[in-house]
Scaffold this active site. Structure first.
Site, mmCIF file in Angstrom:
data_model
loop_
_atom_site.group_PDB
_atom_site.id
_atom_site.type_symbol
_atom_site.label_atom_id
_atom_site.label_comp_id
_atom_site.label_asym_id
_atom_site.label_seq_id
_atom_site.Cartn_x
_atom_site.Cartn_y
_atom_site.Cartn_z
ATOM 1 N N GLY A 12 0.099 -8.291 -4.976
ATOM 2 C CA GLY A 12 0.908 -8.534 -3.773
ATOM 3 C C GLY A 12 2.086 -7.604 -3.591
ATOM 4 N N SER A 13 2.016 -6.372 -4.138
ATOM 5 C CA SER A 13 3.167 -5.473 -3.943
ATOM 6 C C SER A 13 3.283 -5.043 -2.475
ATOM 7 C CB SER A 13 3.082 -4.265 -4.875
ATOM 8 O OG SER A 13 2.077 -3.373 -4.471
ATOM 9 N N ASN A 14 2.175 -4.937 -1.766
ATOM 10 C CA ASN A 14 2.269 -4.628 -0.331
ATOM 11 C C ASN A 14 2.876 -5.807 0.432
ATOM 12 O OD1 ASN A 14 1.161 -1.916 0.604
ATOM 13 N ND2 ASN A 14 -0.381 -2.554 -0.896
ATOM 14 N N LYS A 65 -20.184 -17.873 3.879
ATOM 15 C CA LYS A 65 -18.997 -17.033 4.093
ATOM 16 C C LYS A 65 -18.405 -17.322 5.465
ATOM 17 C CE LYS A 65 -20.100 -13.389 0.916
ATOM 18 N NZ LYS A 65 -20.785 -12.129 0.677
ATOM 19 N N MET A 90 -9.383 -8.702 -1.514
ATOM 20 C CA MET A 90 -10.523 -7.932 -2.023
ATOM 21 C C MET A 90 -11.865 -8.535 -1.604
ATOM 22 S SD MET A 90 -8.692 -5.652 -3.068
ATOM 23 C CE MET A 90 -9.083 -4.404 -4.258
ATOM 24 N N ARG A 91 -11.979 -8.786 -0.316
ATOM 25 C CA ARG A 91 -13.237 -9.295 0.237
ATOM 26 C C ARG A 91 -13.492 -8.629 1.575
ATOM 27 N NH1 ARG A 91 -15.086 -14.057 -1.963
ATOM 28 N NH2 ARG A 91 -13.722 -14.661 -3.665
ATOM 29 N N ASN A 107 -5.730 -3.814 7.852
ATOM 30 C CA ASN A 107 -5.996 -3.654 6.414
ATOM 31 C C ASN A 107 -5.338 -2.373 5.925
ATOM 32 O OD1 ASN A 107 -7.272 -4.125 3.857
ATOM 33 N ND2 ASN A 107 -8.796 -2.570 4.378
ATOM 34 N N HIS A 109 -5.861 0.536 2.880
ATOM 35 C CA HIS A 109 -6.856 0.995 1.910
ATOM 36 C C HIS A 109 -6.309 2.240 1.205
ATOM 37 C CE1 HIS A 109 -10.780 1.361 0.121
ATOM 38 N NE2 HIS A 109 -10.790 2.645 0.427
HETATM 39 C C1 GAR Z 1 -3.538 -1.670 -2.832
HETATM 40 O O1 GAR Z 1 -3.608 -0.387 -3.414
HETATM 41 C C2 GAR Z 1 -4.436 -1.741 -1.612
HETATM 42 O O2 GAR Z 1 -4.455 -0.553 -0.872
HETATM 43 C C3 GAR Z 1 -5.769 -2.011 -2.246
HETATM 44 O O3 GAR Z 1 -5.507 -2.915 -3.276
HETATM 45 C C4 GAR Z 1 -4.176 -2.707 -3.744
HETATM 46 C C5 GAR Z 1 -3.449 -4.035 -3.680
HETATM 47 O O4 GAR Z 1 -2.192 -3.927 -4.285
HETATM 48 N N1 GAR Z 1 -6.696 -2.538 -1.309
HETATM 49 C C6 GAR Z 1 -7.994 -2.224 -1.304
HETATM 50 O O5 GAR Z 1 -8.510 -1.506 -2.124
HETATM 51 C C7 GAR Z 1 -8.796 -2.871 -0.177
HETATM 52 N N2 GAR Z 1 -10.039 -2.216 -0.010
HETATM 53 P P1 GAR Z 1 -1.092 -5.043 -4.032
HETATM 54 O O6 GAR Z 1 -1.765 -6.384 -4.347
HETATM 55 O O7 GAR Z 1 -0.024 -4.744 -5.029
HETATM 56 O O8 GAR Z 1 -0.631 -4.951 -2.619
#
Ligand code: GAR
Length: 206
Positions: A12-14, A65, A90-91, A107, A109
């Site tokens: 969850g850093s984003n 789903k 991650m889904r 999203n 990526h």
């Molecule tokens: C981030 O790097 C995000 O871009 C990636 O997962 C990480 C989550 O980090 N997302 C994907 O790969 C989606 N396809 P976070 O939980 O610290 O935000």
């Protein structure tokens, strides 16, 4: 002030970068709720710390789903969410959610899409041997990491990079880029035309 609902599966850093941007006054938004598919997600701790309601929805509890994503859509609507923000969710998001929030699901990526879709994008970039990597914020459609691209930023791949060091360099960009994309949306500056997103700029009066 726009109501956003965040979906996260892990660290969850984003999510945190969005919360911090709101707290700094850089983003006129309210994090209305966090929804997670993982009861162990560290994102839940972040939500608790900031008094953001959080809901765990167990995908295994649903027969399909479609029903799982319908439940998420219902929950987001109950919180009055206007924009859905996938932050390390991650889904692959399915139709009921996308139909409930058309061009209102974003999203992030960790690659310059359309390169390196799916899991472990940074590892894919290193294995391919690209010299430039980066991150992308896009609107979500029914594909895997497809949909109109809102913002992208490139970072160099350095000769001694490991998956961790490259991921950290990309993550710095992500933390800047996601709040900015949400801000542009909240200010009505994103216009989707086909697969292209035009960003309105404010022209100075001469
Ligand atoms: C981030 O790097 C995000 O871009 C990636 O997962 C990480 C989550 O980090 N997302 C994907 O790969 C989606 N396809 P976070 O939980 O610290 O935000």
């Amino acid at each position: 002030m726009i109501n956003i609902g965040v979906l996260a599966s892990g660290r969850g850093s984003n999510f945190q970068s969005i919360i911090d941007s709101i707290d700094r006054g850089g983003l006129a938004a309210k994090a209305a709720c966090l929804i997670t598919d993982n009861p162990e997600a560290y994102a839940i701790e972040r939500a608790k710390r900031h008094n953001i309601p959080h809901v765990y929805i167990n995908p295994a509890a649903f027969k399909s789903k479609a029903l799982f994503y319908q439940r998420i859509a219902d929950e987001l609507n109950a919180f009055g969410v206007e924009l859905v923000v996938l932050a390390g969710f991650m889904r692959v998001v399915k139709r009921p959610l996308i139909e409930a929030f058309p061009m209102r699901v974003m999203n992030i990526h960790p690659a310059l899409l359309p390169a390196f879709k799916g899991l472990h994008a940074q590892r894919q970039a290193l294995e391919y041997g690209v010299k430039i990597a980066g991150c992308t914020v896009h609107f979500v459609d029914e594909g895997v990491d497809t949909g109109p691209i809102i913002l992208q930023e490139a970072v160099p791949v350095l000769p001694d990079d490991s998956e961790d060091s490259l991921s950290a360099r990309i993550l710095e960009c992500e933390h800047r880029m996601y709040p900015l994309a949400i801000k542009l949306y909240a200010e009505g500056k994103l216009k989707v035309s086909g697969n292209r997103v035009k960003i309105a700029t404010v022209m100075p009066i001469l």
